[in-house]
Motif scaffolding. Structure first.
Motif, short mmCIF file in Angstrom:
data_model
loop_
_atom_site.label_atom_id
_atom_site.label_comp_id
_atom_site.label_asym_id
_atom_site.label_seq_id
_atom_site.Cartn_x
_atom_site.Cartn_y
_atom_site.Cartn_z
N TYR A 1 10.78 5.07 1.47
CA TYR A 1 10.11 6.15 0.76
C TYR A 1 8.96 6.75 1.59
CZ TYR A 1 12.78 5.24 -3.45
OH TYR A 1 13.81 5.11 -4.36
N PHE A 2 9.07 6.64 2.93
CA PHE A 2 8.14 7.31 3.86
C PHE A 2 6.70 6.83 3.71
CE2 PHE A 2 11.44 10.32 2.41
CZ PHE A 2 12.18 10.42 3.57
N GLY A 3 6.56 5.58 3.28
CA GLY A 3 5.22 5.02 3.17
C GLY A 3 4.83 4.27 4.42
N THR A 4 3.53 4.01 4.57
CA THR A 4 2.99 3.31 5.73
C THR A 4 2.19 2.11 5.28
OG1 THR A 4 2.82 5.37 7.00
CG2 THR A 4 1.49 3.51 7.75
N ILE A 5 2.55 0.93 5.80
CA ILE A 5 1.78 -0.27 5.47
C ILE A 5 0.40 -0.12 6.10
CG2 ILE A 5 1.60 -2.77 5.69
CD1 ILE A 5 3.88 -1.94 3.90
N ASP A 6 -0.63 -0.02 5.29
CA ASP A 6 -1.99 0.12 5.80
C ASP A 6 -2.55 -1.24 6.21
OD1 ASP A 6 -4.54 2.17 5.69
OD2 ASP A 6 -5.11 0.12 5.19
N LYS A 7 -2.41 -2.20 5.34
CA LYS A 7 -2.91 -3.54 5.68
C LYS A 7 -2.37 -4.56 4.70
CE LYS A 7 -7.25 -2.47 5.28
NZ LYS A 7 -7.23 -1.06 4.76
N TYR A 8 -2.41 -5.82 5.15
CA TYR A 8 -2.13 -6.97 4.28
C TYR A 8 -3.44 -7.69 4.03
CZ TYR A 8 2.68 -6.15 5.81
OH TYR A 8 3.88 -5.59 6.09
N ILE A 9 -3.77 -7.90 2.75
CA ILE A 9 -5.02 -8.55 2.38
C ILE A 9 -4.67 -9.81 1.61
CG2 ILE A 9 -7.30 -8.23 1.33
CD1 ILE A 9 -6.63 -5.21 1.22
N GLY A 10 -4.52 -10.93 2.34
CA GLY A 10 -4.10 -12.16 1.66
C GLY A 10 -2.71 -11.98 1.09
N ASP A 11 -2.61 -12.05 -0.25
CA ASP A 11 -1.32 -11.89 -0.92
C ASP A 11 -1.13 -10.46 -1.43
OD1 ASP A 11 -3.46 -12.30 -2.73
OD2 ASP A 11 -2.01 -12.68 -4.33
N CYS A 12 -2.00 -9.55 -1.00
CA CYS A 12 -1.96 -8.16 -1.45
C CYS A 12 -1.55 -7.25 -0.29
CB CYS A 12 -3.32 -7.74 -2.00
SG CYS A 12 -3.41 -6.01 -2.53
N VAL A 13 -0.77 -6.22 -0.61
CA VAL A 13 -0.36 -5.25 0.40
C VAL A 13 -0.84 -3.87 -0.04
CG1 VAL A 13 1.91 -4.90 -0.67
CG2 VAL A 13 1.56 -4.27 1.72
N MET A 14 -1.34 -3.10 0.91
CA MET A 14 -1.80 -1.73 0.66
C MET A 14 -0.88 -0.77 1.42
SD MET A 14 -5.49 -0.04 1.68
CE MET A 14 -5.74 1.74 1.70
N ILE A 15 -0.26 0.15 0.68
CA ILE A 15 0.70 1.10 1.26
C ILE A 15 0.19 2.51 1.00
CG2 ILE A 15 3.09 1.85 1.36
CD1 ILE A 15 3.90 -0.83 0.13
N VAL A 16 0.21 3.34 2.03
CA VAL A 16 -0.27 4.72 1.93
C VAL A 16 0.92 5.67 2.06
CG1 VAL A 16 -1.83 6.46 2.89
CG2 VAL A 16 -2.46 4.03 2.94
N TYR B 1 6.50 -9.73 2.67
CA TYR B 1 5.95 -8.58 3.38
C TYR B 1 7.06 -7.81 4.10
CZ TYR B 1 1.16 -10.23 2.65
OH TYR B 1 -0.04 -10.61 2.08
N GLY B 2 8.06 -8.53 4.60
CA GLY B 2 9.21 -7.86 5.21
C GLY B 2 9.95 -6.99 4.20
N TYR B 3 10.14 -7.52 2.98
CA TYR B 3 10.79 -6.74 1.93
C TYR B 3 9.95 -5.51 1.56
CZ TYR B 3 13.88 -10.79 1.29
OH TYR B 3 14.79 -11.80 1.47
N PHE B 4 8.64 -5.71 1.42
CA PHE B 4 7.77 -4.60 1.04
C PHE B 4 7.77 -3.51 2.11
CE2 PHE B 4 5.01 -7.89 -1.41
CZ PHE B 4 5.99 -7.98 -2.36
N ASN B 5 7.83 -3.94 3.38
CA ASN B 5 7.86 -2.97 4.47
C ASN B 5 9.14 -2.14 4.42
OD1 ASN B 5 6.82 -1.92 7.12
ND2 ASN B 5 8.73 -2.83 7.85
N ALA B 6 10.27 -2.78 4.08
CA ALA B 6 11.53 -2.05 3.97
C ALA B 6 11.46 -1.02 2.84
CB ALA B 6 12.68 -3.03 3.73
N CYS B 7 10.87 -1.42 1.70
CA CYS B 7 10.73 -0.47 0.58
C CYS B 7 9.84 0.70 0.97
CB CYS B 7 10.13 -1.19 -0.63
SG CYS B 7 11.18 -2.50 -1.32
N ALA B 8 8.75 0.41 1.67
CA ALA B 8 7.82 1.47 2.07
C ALA B 8 8.49 2.44 3.04
CB ALA B 8 6.58 0.85 2.71
#
Length: 480
Positions: free
Chosen positions: A318-333, A308-315
């Motif tokens: 590219y100006f994305g916002t972590i909306d939520k973490y759902i178990g092993d799934c991440v939703m980025i807006v 999740y830390g890596y995914f947050n850095a990627c988001a």
């Protein structure tokens, strides 16, 4: 919430304003008072000079009556000389009833300027126009009586300049005193202004310290209006501290943009949310259920937090916002809550970066003898509703709508290491940002009556690949 703008530093200080105001009031008051006193003094001085001249000329008329009767010119000159020498008289003369000069000494009017019908009149020295500081002569006349017979006129000439010399000296002293008083008033006004403004300056400095976080309240205690203001600021400060703590706490659970949006939407009027054009990315770890069965819960938590830390850095890149973490799934807006004109491309580029980063991590994991982690990603773009969603007791900021649901469905349809996008999203991106895609096909998605045309994204254009490779190195080195 609107924040008041700081006052301009070019404005006059309160001390200066108080000093100017007090000096202006004092100056106006002194000018009015001085003008009034000066006018009265001039009138009184003119009256005294006139009365003085009338007394002198009457005395001279009495003193010259006997010598005039017997044509004693020597005696007449003695009397006139004594008046000139002793009484600050500029001139003295005796005129007959026919305006003929009988005897004269000093400065005198010509016979044609003798006005026997007037006991007092003035003749300018240099000009016909008189003002307070012009020099002019005061002419005083009195008939000389011998019994019931008028034998002539006694004339005295007084210099106004000479008679008012003392008055002018007094006037100069008054002006000097006025200047001294104004200087004293100015210094006093400055000191008074400082006494009045210093508590306010201290209050301003204290509020700046509160804003900068150096203090959390103003310790001063006063029993006046400023004390009441200090109490109000302290109360407000506690509210601001609570708000700051709340924002800090929200930032631990939400991204900064989402936390700010939530704080801005606390007003019930804004609870309905807003329609936005945005892009949603869903990323799911493939086979996570099987992985979690083979490791401890602590290892599951550690694994998720790491990725999740890596995914947050990627988001964030590219100006994305972590909306939520759902178990092993991440939703980025992308494009909400912060507007982004290129949200479609940024979402796809972020997905490619995530896949490349996971592959680099898998190489490292393979060397350590660990199992690989694989992602599947679905992306979709379109109109959606962004705002607070939930019950009165618990709410969260998110995006909802058919476009969001389709992105989730595409993620479920994706295979390991695959990025699936809908055809319309590809059409928006490709003209300006070339991307490599494959496997154009139509699939039937749960919840959709018609088939959906999709592409599988492989990579970005070559120049962007170099940027991504460098960015992956920075992320793995902990520099982003």
């Amino acid at each position: 919430m609107k924040i008041a703008r700081a006052p301009s530093t070019n404005r006059l200080s309160l001390t200066t304003q108080y000093t100017i105001a007090i000096c202006l009031l004092t100056t106006v008051g002194m000018l009015v008072l001085t003008g009034y006193l000066l006018r009265n003094q001039i009138l009184q001085n003119d009256k005294a000079v006139n009365e003085y001249g009338q007394v002198l000329v009457k005395q001279m008329a009495i003193a010259t009556a006997q010598p005039l009767r017997f044509d004693d010119e020597e005696k007449l000159h003695q009397v006139m000389t004594s008046y000139i020498n002793e009484y600050r008289v500029s001139g003295a003369a005796i005129f007959s009833t026919d305006n003929e000069r009988i005897a004269a000494l000093g400065t005198l009017p010509t016979p044609e300027n003798i006005r026997v019908e007037s006991a007092y009149y003035e003749i300018p020295v240099k000009a016909d126009k008189r003002d307070w500081f012009n020099s002019y002569y005061l002419i005083h006349l009195h008939p000389i009586q011998n019994g019931q017979t008028k034998s002539g006129y006694a004339v005295l000439v007084l210099s106004h300049e000479l008679m008012t010399k003392a008055f002018k000296q007094q006037l100069a002293i008054m002006v000097a005193l006025a200047v001294v008083i104004m200087l004293i008033v100015t210094l006093g006004a400055f000191q008074l202004g400082r006494r009045l403004s210093d508590p306010i300056k201290h209050l301003v400095n204290a509020t700046n310290d509160i804003r900068e976080g150096r203090i959390d309240h103003i310790p001063d205690r006063r029993n006046d209006e400023i004390g009441a203001l200090i109490d109000a600021i302290n109360t407000m400060s506690q509210g601001l501290i609570r708000k700051t703590e709340l924002e800090s706490m929200l930032n631990k659970f939400l991204t900064e943009d989402v936390a700010s949006k939530v704080m801005d939407h606390l007003d019930p009027v804004h609870m309905a949310g807003e329609h936005v054009d945005a892009t949603v990315l869903f990323a799911d770890i493939v086979g996570f259920t099987s992985i979690s069965e083979t490791i401890t819960p602590e290892d599951v938590q550690e694994l998720l937090n790491e990725y999740y830390g890596y995914f947050n850095a990627c988001a964030r890149f590219y100006f994305g916002t972590i909306d939520k973490y759902i178990g092993d799934c991440v939703m980025i807006v992308f494009g909400a809550p912060k507007y982004d004109a290129n949200h479609e491309y940024h979402a796809v580029a972020c997905a490619i970066l995530m896949q490349k980063l996971v592959r680099s991590l898998n190489q490292k994991r393979a060397k350590e003898g660990l199992y690989p982690i694989e992602l599947r990603i679905g992306i979709n773009s379109g109109k959606m509703l962004a705002g607070l969603v939930g019950s009165k007791e618990r709410m969260e900021y998110t995006v909802v709508g058919d476009a969001v649901n389709l992105a989730s469905r595409l993620c479920n349809e994706a295979e390991s290491e695959q990025i699936i996008i809908e055809e319309s999203l590809y059409d928006k991106i490709h003209p300006n940002h070339p991307i490599t895609v494959e496997a154009y096909k139509q699939i039937r998605v749960r919840g959709k009556q018609e088939e959906v045309s999709i592409y599988s994204v492989r990579d970005v254009d070559v120049p962007y690949q170099v940027v991504m490779d460098d960015l992956i190195k920075d992320i793995l080195a902990g520099e982003f």
